[in-house]
Write a protein that holds these residues in place. Structure first.
Motif, mmCIF file in Angstrom:
data_model
loop_
_atom_site.group_PDB
_atom_site.id
_atom_site.type_symbol
_atom_site.label_atom_id
_atom_site.label_comp_id
_atom_site.label_asym_id
_atom_site.label_seq_id
_atom_site.Cartn_x
_atom_site.Cartn_y
_atom_site.Cartn_z
ATOM 1 N N ALA A 341 0.748 -1.150 0.017
ATOM 2 C CA ALA A 341 0.230 -0.106 -0.187
ATOM 3 C C ALA A 341 1.121 1.240 -0.074
ATOM 4 C CB ALA A 341 -0.894 -0.160 1.088
ATOM 5 N N ILE A 342 0.403 2.469 -0.589
ATOM 6 C CA ILE A 342 1.181 3.587 -0.645
ATOM 7 C C ILE A 342 0.834 4.581 0.333
ATOM 8 C CG2 ILE A 342 1.682 3.325 -3.125
ATOM 9 C CD1 ILE A 342 -0.450 5.103 -3.822
ATOM 10 N N GLY A 343 1.683 5.474 0.437
ATOM 11 C CA GLY A 343 1.239 6.324 1.549
ATOM 12 C C GLY A 343 0.066 7.509 1.322
ATOM 13 N N THR A 344 -0.334 8.283 2.304
ATOM 14 C CA THR A 344 -1.522 9.321 2.012
ATOM 15 C C THR A 344 -0.700 10.669 2.009
ATOM 16 O OG1 THR A 344 -2.823 7.917 3.362
ATOM 17 C CG2 THR A 344 -3.487 10.273 3.197
ATOM 18 N N LEU A 345 -0.050 11.034 3.106
ATOM 19 C CA LEU A 345 0.771 12.307 3.085
ATOM 20 C C LEU A 345 1.783 12.347 1.983
ATOM 21 C CD1 LEU A 345 1.744 12.648 6.794
ATOM 22 C CD2 LEU A 345 -0.127 13.977 5.646
ATOM 23 N N ASP A 346 2.386 11.058 1.561
ATOM 24 C CA ASP A 346 3.338 11.358 0.284
ATOM 25 C C ASP A 346 3.075 9.843 -0.486
ATOM 26 O OD1 ASP A 346 5.545 10.993 -1.551
ATOM 27 O OD2 ASP A 346 6.640 12.340 0.053
ATOM 28 N N GLY A 347 2.540 9.895 -1.743
ATOM 29 C CA GLY A 347 2.475 8.652 -2.322
ATOM 30 C C GLY A 347 3.630 7.871 -2.644
ATOM 31 N N ARG A 348 4.906 8.510 -2.413
ATOM 32 C CA ARG A 348 6.188 7.692 -2.863
ATOM 33 C C ARG A 348 6.300 6.571 -1.766
ATOM 34 N NH1 ARG A 348 10.910 11.338 -2.225
ATOM 35 N NH2 ARG A 348 9.544 11.959 -0.201
ATOM 36 N N TYR A 349 5.859 6.756 -0.886
ATOM 37 C CA TYR A 349 6.339 5.599 0.445
ATOM 38 C C TYR A 349 5.532 4.394 0.307
ATOM 39 C CZ TYR A 349 8.629 9.252 3.124
ATOM 40 O OH TYR A 349 9.567 10.050 3.680
ATOM 41 N N LEU A 350 5.963 3.399 0.577
ATOM 42 C CA LEU A 350 5.309 1.998 0.527
ATOM 43 C C LEU A 350 5.344 1.306 1.505
ATOM 44 C CD1 LEU A 350 7.164 0.750 -2.862
ATOM 45 C CD2 LEU A 350 4.655 1.609 -2.720
ATOM 46 N N ALA A 351 4.310 0.371 1.880
ATOM 47 C CA ALA A 351 4.200 -0.570 3.157
ATOM 48 C C ALA A 351 3.805 -1.921 2.600
ATOM 49 C CB ALA A 351 3.366 -0.018 4.202
ATOM 50 N N THR A 352 4.603 -2.727 3.171
ATOM 51 C CA THR A 352 4.039 -4.414 2.713
ATOM 52 C C THR A 352 2.852 -4.554 3.709
ATOM 53 O OG1 THR A 352 6.076 -5.094 2.061
ATOM 54 C CG2 THR A 352 4.575 -6.641 2.902
ATOM 55 N N GLU A 353 1.708 -4.997 3.337
ATOM 56 C CA GLU A 353 0.723 -5.077 4.037
ATOM 57 C C GLU A 353 0.409 -6.473 4.817
ATOM 58 O OE1 GLU A 353 -2.569 -2.354 3.943
ATOM 59 O OE2 GLU A 353 -0.739 -1.938 4.812
ATOM 60 N N THR A 354 -0.157 -6.484 5.970
ATOM 61 C CA THR A 354 -0.560 -7.738 6.598
ATOM 62 C C THR A 354 -1.569 -8.446 6.188
ATOM 63 O OG1 THR A 354 -1.489 -6.697 8.359
ATOM 64 C CG2 THR A 354 0.897 -7.168 8.457
ATOM 65 N N ASP A 355 -2.648 -7.689 5.514
ATOM 66 C CA ASP A 355 -3.894 -8.178 5.038
ATOM 67 C C ASP A 355 -4.016 -7.696 3.517
ATOM 68 O OD1 ASP A 355 -6.457 -8.771 4.238
ATOM 69 O OD2 ASP A 355 -7.278 -7.882 6.050
ATOM 70 N N LYS A 356 -3.587 -8.614 2.834
ATOM 71 C CA LYS A 356 -3.528 -8.254 1.199
ATOM 72 C C LYS A 356 -4.695 -8.063 0.436
ATOM 73 C CE LYS A 356 1.330 -10.014 0.951
ATOM 74 N NZ LYS A 356 1.365 -9.864 2.390
ATOM 75 N N ALA A 357 -6.086 -8.482 1.251
ATOM 76 C CA ALA A 357 -7.342 -8.471 0.786
ATOM 77 C C ALA A 357 -8.057 -7.292 1.173
ATOM 78 C CB ALA A 357 -8.112 -9.848 0.967
ATOM 79 N N ALA A 358 -7.748 -6.620 1.952
ATOM 80 C CA ALA A 358 -8.295 -5.514 2.556
ATOM 81 C C ALA A 358 -8.860 -4.326 1.568
ATOM 82 C CB ALA A 358 -7.844 -4.750 3.718
ATOM 83 N N GLU A 359 -9.732 -3.453 1.626
ATOM 84 C CA GLU A 359 -10.159 -2.733 0.884
ATOM 85 C C GLU A 359 -8.955 -1.454 0.764
ATOM 86 O OE1 GLU A 359 -13.573 0.675 0.612
ATOM 87 O OE2 GLU A 359 -14.162 -1.395 0.732
ATOM 88 N N GLY A 360 -8.623 -1.089 2.016
ATOM 89 C CA GLY A 360 -7.820 0.248 2.061
ATOM 90 C C GLY A 360 -6.528 -0.264 2.863
ATOM 91 N N PRO A 361 -5.614 0.312 3.052
ATOM 92 C CA PRO A 361 -4.528 0.061 3.887
ATOM 93 C C PRO A 361 -4.715 -0.139 5.438
ATOM 94 C CG PRO A 361 -3.936 2.059 2.459
ATOM 95 C CD PRO A 361 -5.351 1.590 2.252
ATOM 96 N N VAL A 362 -4.079 -1.212 5.896
ATOM 97 C CA VAL A 362 -4.580 -1.684 7.283
ATOM 98 C C VAL A 362 -3.416 -1.111 8.440
ATOM 99 C CG1 VAL A 362 -5.892 -3.529 6.412
ATOM 100 C CG2 VAL A 362 -3.493 -3.847 6.733
ATOM 101 N N LEU A 363 -2.371 -0.896 7.723
ATOM 102 C CA LEU A 363 -1.239 -0.602 8.854
ATOM 103 C C LEU A 363 -1.238 0.962 9.088
ATOM 104 C CD1 LEU A 363 1.642 -2.652 7.590
ATOM 105 C CD2 LEU A 363 0.157 -3.228 9.488
ATOM 106 N N GLY A 364 -1.793 1.760 8.552
ATOM 107 C CA GLY A 364 -2.000 3.082 8.527
ATOM 108 C C GLY A 364 -1.041 4.019 7.456
ATOM 109 N N ASP A 365 -0.623 5.034 7.574
ATOM 110 C CA ASP A 365 -0.115 5.784 6.548
ATOM 111 C C ASP A 365 1.811 5.476 6.756
ATOM 112 O OD1 ASP A 365 1.139 7.521 4.543
ATOM 113 O OD2 ASP A 365 0.090 9.347 5.827
ATOM 114 N N PRO A 366 2.271 4.903 5.878
ATOM 115 C CA PRO A 366 3.615 4.763 5.956
ATOM 116 C C PRO A 366 4.461 5.972 5.735
ATOM 117 C CG PRO A 366 2.942 4.015 3.790
ATOM 118 C CD PRO A 366 1.646 4.176 4.493
ATOM 119 N N SER A 367 3.669 7.078 5.016
ATOM 120 C CA SER A 367 4.776 8.261 5.061
ATOM 121 C C SER A 367 4.425 8.990 6.396
ATOM 122 C CB SER A 367 4.098 9.117 3.986
ATOM 123 O OG SER A 367 2.651 9.390 3.721
ATOM 124 N N SER A 368 3.740 8.545 7.313
ATOM 125 C CA SER A 368 3.646 9.192 8.628
ATOM 126 C C SER A 368 4.564 8.345 9.327
ATOM 127 C CB SER A 368 2.189 9.300 9.098
ATOM 128 O OG SER A 368 2.277 9.707 10.494
#
Length: 504
Positions: A341-368
């Protein structure tokens, strides 16, 4: 809690309650002096050696009866050895609402700044963090005053004050305006050029403050305002279902972010691809959004094809979304096949998600969360070890419980009002028409997925803004574009030029 008692116990309890209330009233009287910490420093900024005083201190705010209602804290950097009467001063705050000013302080404007990964690929990890001198700070041309609104930092209600006196769109602006007038009076700066720099909701606040400062029997005109990741009209920065404006304003940011991650725009430069997205948004896409179900299936399919081109998403997903892509879905869907999933504050940031089937990011905002620990740790260390601040309570980087208790109404209590998207755009436009010398610089990040750059263009194209006094600047990062070193350098140069042209 008050309990209803009867007969004699009621009489006794009433007496005790009256005494307790009297004690409570007496306890609310603030007799102490405001707390203050001062230290002298020297640094080199823009090639100039500058001796300056750092003052971290409390300013008492008062109601119309002269009673203390709050202690607002600020950090001021004041150049020594110069005639200060006409020396420019810049007031700086972050957003939220509920955020302290330490983001802009530690990230960009301060004499020392934290450095996180400029390429947005490495997490800030654990302490120690990189904290360096900032030779591009503006102390050679302007004093700096960082403001922590009530409930943030060390700022809190005092005396007869209550949180609701400050936690609202109008209430907040009035309190910051009161502080600014007090600071200017105490420091003899009524004849000095005055600037405001705000980020995110801080731009919403800045527009309202400019309006408030022009009234109240103490008119104070602002020379210039720097809006970093502006949010003046929330219709264009609220990615919600049925908000047609947001699908229009977010599309170019989605295109820019898809281009960055090599999911769209192959063979095009960023600027070329973004311009193409602008033109499409103003053209066929805007028409389609408002036609809705009056479109044929063929027309819907044609729109979906173009959205595939700009966003890199699958056509089937876009059609199932009714050609209206919500931002939280875009952040998850763009690289879903990679489990990221990509960041909200900054779309350059990436995070490997624990729930790959979720509708939206589950870990929060990686750019934060990939930067916030570095900011918080360096600030607290700097505050105590270098600025010499010792307090018996924590510095709140964000205000506990403020969000759910914030009053967004733009009208006084008791006035009729129907819910609408928050907007202070008209307030700023009218302030600029009353103060024909005021200029505004708007700093936009291409990969900002919370306050999109196209929304800034859309906002300032309306509301009768004087176009010749608006400067639009663009940077290849996100909401906090200064986290990318190239943009830090460019933003520093742009703001320096913006201020310099008005004080020469």
């Amino acid at each position: 809690m008050k309990k209803i008692l009867f007969f004699l116990p009621f009489f006794v309890a009433s007496c005790l309650l009256a005494f307790a209330q009297e004690e409570k009233t007496e306890a609310k009287e603030v007799t102490r002096e405001p707390i203050k910490f001062e230290k002298s420093f020297s640094g080199t900024f823009n090639g100039q050696k500058v001796d300056y005083q750092a003052i971290v201190g409390e300013t008492f705010l008062r109601n119309s009866k002269g009673q203390v209602t709050a202690g607002l804290w600020s950090t001021s950097y004041i150049r020594k050895g110069v005639d200060s009467s006409k020396r420019p001063v810049t007031f700086i705050f972050n957003g939220g609402p509920g955020s302290a000013s330490f983001w802009l302080h530690m990230g960009f404007f301060g004499p020392k700044v934290v450095k996180t990964d400029s390429g947005a690929t490495v997490d800030d990890g654990s302490a120690p963090y990189t904290f360096v001198d900032n030779p591009q700070a503006l102390l050679d041309i302007t004093d700096l005053v960082f403001i922590d609104p009530i409930g943030t930092g060390f700022s809190q209600v005092e005396g007869v004050g209550k949180n609701e006196d400050f936690w609202g769109l109008n209430e907040d602006a009035r309190s910051i305006a009161q502080f600014m007038r007090i600071w200017v009076t105490q420091n003899g700066r009524w004849q000095a050029p005055k600037f405001i720099a705000g980020e995110s909701f801080g731009t919403t606040r800045a527009a309202k403050i400019a309006e408030v400062l022009e009234g109240g029997g103490q008119t104070m005109a602002i020379n210039g305002i720097v809006l970093i990741s502006q949010a003046l009209d929330y219709a264009g920065s609220s990615s919600w279902e049925d908000n047609l404006t947001s699908f229009f304003t977010y599309l170019p940011s989605m295109a820019a972010t898809a281009w960055y991650h090599k999911q769209a725009g192959e063979g095009r430069t960023l600027e070329e691809f973004v311009q193409e997205a602008r033109e499409y948004a103003y053209g066929d896409y805007l028409t389609a959004l408002y036609k809705g179900e009056k479109q044929s299936e063929a027309e819907k399919s044609a729109i979906a094809d173009r959205l595939v081109y700009f966003t890199g998403l699958e056509k089937d997903f876009i059609l199932r979304s009714d050609n209206q892509i919500l931002m939280h879905r875009f952040k998850k869907e763009l690289l879903r096949d990679q489990g990221k999933a990509i960041g909200t504050l900054d779309g350059r940031y990436l995070a490997t998600e624990t729930d790959k089937a979720a509708e939206g990011p589950v870990l929060g905002d990686p750019s934060s969360y990939m930067t916030s620990a570095a900011y918080t740790s360096t600030w607290n260390d700097y505050l105590t070890r270098e600025l010499g601040v010792v307090m018996d309570r924590p510095y709140y980087t964000s205000a506990p419980s403020m969000g759910g208790n914030w009053n967004w109404k733009p009208v006084p209590d008791g006035a009729y009002w129907e819910p609408s998207y928050v907007s202070t755009a008209r307030s700023l436009s009218e302030a600029m028409h009353r103060n024909t010398a005021m200029k505004v610089m708007v700093a936009n990040g291409y990969y900002d997925l919370i306050t999109p750059f196209f929304d800034a263009e859309y906002t300032f194209a309306r509301h009768n803004f004087p176009q010749e006094r608006i400067e639009m600047k663009y940077y290849e990062a996100g909401h906090m574009m200064y986290n990318r070193q190239e943009d830090f350098d460019a933003l520093a140069k742009d703001i320096r030029n913006f201020i310099t042209q008005m004080i020469q």
